[in-house]
Design a protein around this motif. Structure first.
Motif, mmCIF file in Angstrom:
data_model
loop_
_atom_site.group_PDB
_atom_site.id
_atom_site.type_symbol
_atom_site.label_atom_id
_atom_site.label_comp_id
_atom_site.label_asym_id
_atom_site.label_seq_id
_atom_site.Cartn_x
_atom_site.Cartn_y
_atom_site.Cartn_z
ATOM 1 N N GLU A 194 4.046 0.735 -10.088
ATOM 2 C CA GLU A 194 3.269 1.967 -10.057
ATOM 3 C C GLU A 194 4.142 3.143 -10.485
ATOM 4 N N VAL A 195 3.506 4.138 -11.096
ATOM 5 C CA VAL A 195 4.194 5.367 -11.493
ATOM 6 C C VAL A 195 3.403 6.532 -10.921
ATOM 7 N N SER A 196 4.116 7.456 -10.254
ATOM 8 C CA SER A 196 3.461 8.642 -9.697
ATOM 9 C C SER A 196 4.051 9.887 -10.347
ATOM 10 N N GLU A 197 3.634 11.042 -9.882
ATOM 11 C CA GLU A 197 4.176 12.304 -10.395
ATOM 12 C C GLU A 197 5.664 12.422 -10.107
ATOM 13 N N THR A 198 6.115 11.831 -8.995
ATOM 14 C CA THR A 198 7.488 12.061 -8.534
ATOM 15 C C THR A 198 8.425 10.856 -8.687
ATOM 16 N N GLY A 199 7.886 9.676 -8.962
ATOM 17 C CA GLY A 199 8.761 8.511 -9.051
ATOM 18 C C GLY A 199 8.002 7.231 -9.353
ATOM 19 N N VAL A 200 8.650 6.107 -9.019
ATOM 20 C CA VAL A 200 8.078 4.788 -9.305
ATOM 21 C C VAL A 200 8.121 3.908 -8.060
ATOM 22 N N LYS A 201 7.293 2.867 -8.088
ATOM 23 C CA LYS A 201 7.328 1.838 -7.056
ATOM 24 C C LYS A 201 7.684 0.528 -7.739
ATOM 25 N N LEU A 202 8.683 -0.176 -7.169
ATOM 26 C CA LEU A 202 9.156 -1.446 -7.713
ATOM 27 C C LEU A 202 8.972 -2.560 -6.703
ATOM 28 N N LEU A 203 8.789 -3.771 -7.206
ATOM 29 C CA LEU A 203 8.809 -4.969 -6.378
ATOM 30 C C LEU A 203 10.173 -5.606 -6.601
ATOM 31 N N VAL A 204 10.996 -5.603 -5.551
ATOM 32 C CA VAL A 204 12.384 -6.045 -5.647
ATOM 33 C C VAL A 204 12.580 -7.298 -4.813
ATOM 34 N N LYS A 205 13.302 -8.277 -5.375
ATOM 35 C CA LYS A 205 13.639 -9.495 -4.621
ATOM 36 C C LYS A 205 14.820 -9.192 -3.715
ATOM 37 N N LYS A 206 14.666 -9.561 -2.448
ATOM 38 C CA LYS A 206 15.755 -9.397 -1.480
ATOM 39 C C LYS A 206 16.551 -10.690 -1.458
ATOM 40 N N LYS A 207 17.850 -10.563 -1.381
ATOM 41 C CA LYS A 207 18.716 -11.750 -1.329
ATOM 42 C C LYS A 207 18.343 -12.599 -0.127
ATOM 43 N N LYS A 208 18.435 -13.900 -0.323
ATOM 44 C CA LYS A 208 18.087 -14.807 0.764
ATOM 45 C C LYS A 208 19.309 -15.146 1.601
ATOM 46 N N GLU A 209 19.049 -15.320 2.871
ATOM 47 C CA GLU A 209 20.113 -15.804 3.761
ATOM 48 C C GLU A 209 20.174 -17.311 3.586
ATOM 49 N N LYS A 210 21.265 -17.926 4.013
ATOM 50 C CA LYS A 210 21.407 -19.377 3.855
ATOM 51 C C LYS A 210 20.230 -20.091 4.505
ATOM 52 N N GLY A 211 19.637 -20.983 3.728
ATOM 53 C CA GLY A 211 18.538 -21.783 4.250
ATOM 54 C C GLY A 211 17.189 -21.072 4.256
ATOM 55 N N LYS A 212 17.145 -19.822 3.822
ATOM 56 C CA LYS A 212 15.878 -19.066 3.815
ATOM 57 C C LYS A 212 15.475 -18.761 2.373
ATOM 58 N N LYS A 213 14.166 -18.567 2.169
ATOM 59 C CA LYS A 213 13.649 -18.208 0.850
ATOM 60 C C LYS A 213 13.869 -16.719 0.587
ATOM 61 N N ALA A 214 14.043 -16.388 -0.682
ATOM 62 C CA ALA A 214 14.156 -14.968 -1.058
ATOM 63 C C ALA A 214 12.815 -14.298 -0.769
ATOM 64 N N THR A 215 12.860 -13.061 -0.338
ATOM 65 C CA THR A 215 11.628 -12.308 -0.065
ATOM 66 C C THR A 215 11.522 -11.167 -1.068
ATOM 67 N N GLU A 216 10.319 -10.625 -1.168
ATOM 68 C CA GLU A 216 10.102 -9.493 -2.065
ATOM 69 C C GLU A 216 9.700 -8.288 -1.235
ATOM 70 N N GLU A 217 10.147 -7.129 -1.690
ATOM 71 C CA GLU A 217 9.876 -5.896 -0.960
ATOM 72 C C GLU A 217 9.526 -4.801 -1.963
ATOM 73 N N GLU A 218 8.541 -3.972 -1.631
ATOM 74 C CA GLU A 218 8.200 -2.827 -2.471
ATOM 75 C C GLU A 218 9.082 -1.652 -2.070
ATOM 76 N N ILE A 219 9.674 -1.008 -3.056
ATOM 77 C CA ILE A 219 10.466 0.187 -2.771
ATOM 78 C C ILE A 219 10.012 1.322 -3.690
ATOM 79 N N SER A 220 10.134 2.539 -3.206
ATOM 80 C CA SER A 220 9.803 3.717 -4.004
ATOM 81 C C SER A 220 11.086 4.432 -4.386
ATOM 82 N N LEU A 221 11.180 4.841 -5.619
ATOM 83 C CA LEU A 221 12.349 5.569 -6.110
ATOM 84 C C LEU A 221 11.898 6.872 -6.762
ATOM 85 N N PRO A 222 12.425 8.008 -6.307
ATOM 86 C CA PRO A 222 12.101 9.275 -6.974
ATOM 87 C C PRO A 222 12.835 9.383 -8.314
ATOM 88 N N PHE A 223 12.208 10.030 -9.289
ATOM 89 C CA PHE A 223 12.814 10.174 -10.615
ATOM 90 C C PHE A 223 14.193 10.827 -10.547
#
Length: 167
Positions: free
Chosen positions: A125-154
């Motif tokens: 997503e893109v807004s007036e002030t920044g963007v929203k990204l879907l970022v993969k979070k590193k996995k801990e041993k034995g766990k699946k990687a997770t995804e998280e939405e983050i917002s970043l201002p321009f």
């Protein structure tokens, strides 16, 4: 009559050229990414980067080049020999406007932050002030990687490059 090339500053000349380019854009689908003036082999180089919501064609670049060149000559804005290049920004050219971010929704970006950190993720997503990204979070041993939405201002983004996928 004083020729128009006797401008007070390069900034004024660049602004006048940007207005000419804007006037000759093929349609509302096209937009200016950058107008840059530099030197190449002792000649002035005028580089116009053109983008479009649905891609830039060679025909659009050629048409814009002819129209801008004709007007620059008619108004005598370039007092010496110059090279005019009109092209689209390459894949490695950083995104610089909200409109460029908008046309790249659902693509992978690599963003360098002003803090020095780098983040890769899918542009959601893109807004007036920044963007929203879907970022993969590193996995801990034995766990699946997770995804998280983050917002970043321009203002926290130093450089954003679209990542090319060959999958």
């Amino acid at each position: 009559m004083v020729p128009s090339f006797i401008m007070h500053t390069m900034t004024e000349l660049k602004q006048a050229i940007e207005e000419i380019v804007e006037k000759h854009l093929p349609d509302e689908n096209h937009f200016i990414v950058e107008v840059k003036m530099s030197e190449k082999s002792g000649k002035k180089l005028l580089n116009i980067l053109l983008d479009a919501d649905e891609g830039v064609t060679i025909r659009a670049c050629a048409k814009l080049s002819r129209a801008v060149s004709e007007e620059l000559e008619a108004k005598e804005m370039m007092p010496e020999a110059y090279i005019l290049e009109v092209s689209s920004p390459g894949l490695d050219f950083p995104l610089s406007s909200r409109r460029q971010f908008q046309k790249n929704i659902n693509r992978e970006l690599k963003i360098s932050l002003t803090s020095g950190e780098e983040i890769e993720g899918k542009l959601l997503e893109v807004s007036e002030t920044g963007v929203k990204l879907l970022v993969k979070k590193k996995k801990e041993k034995g766990k699946k990687a997770t995804e998280e939405e983050i917002s970043l201002p321009f203002e926290e983004m130093k450089k954003s490059i679209v990542q090319v996928s060959f999958k």
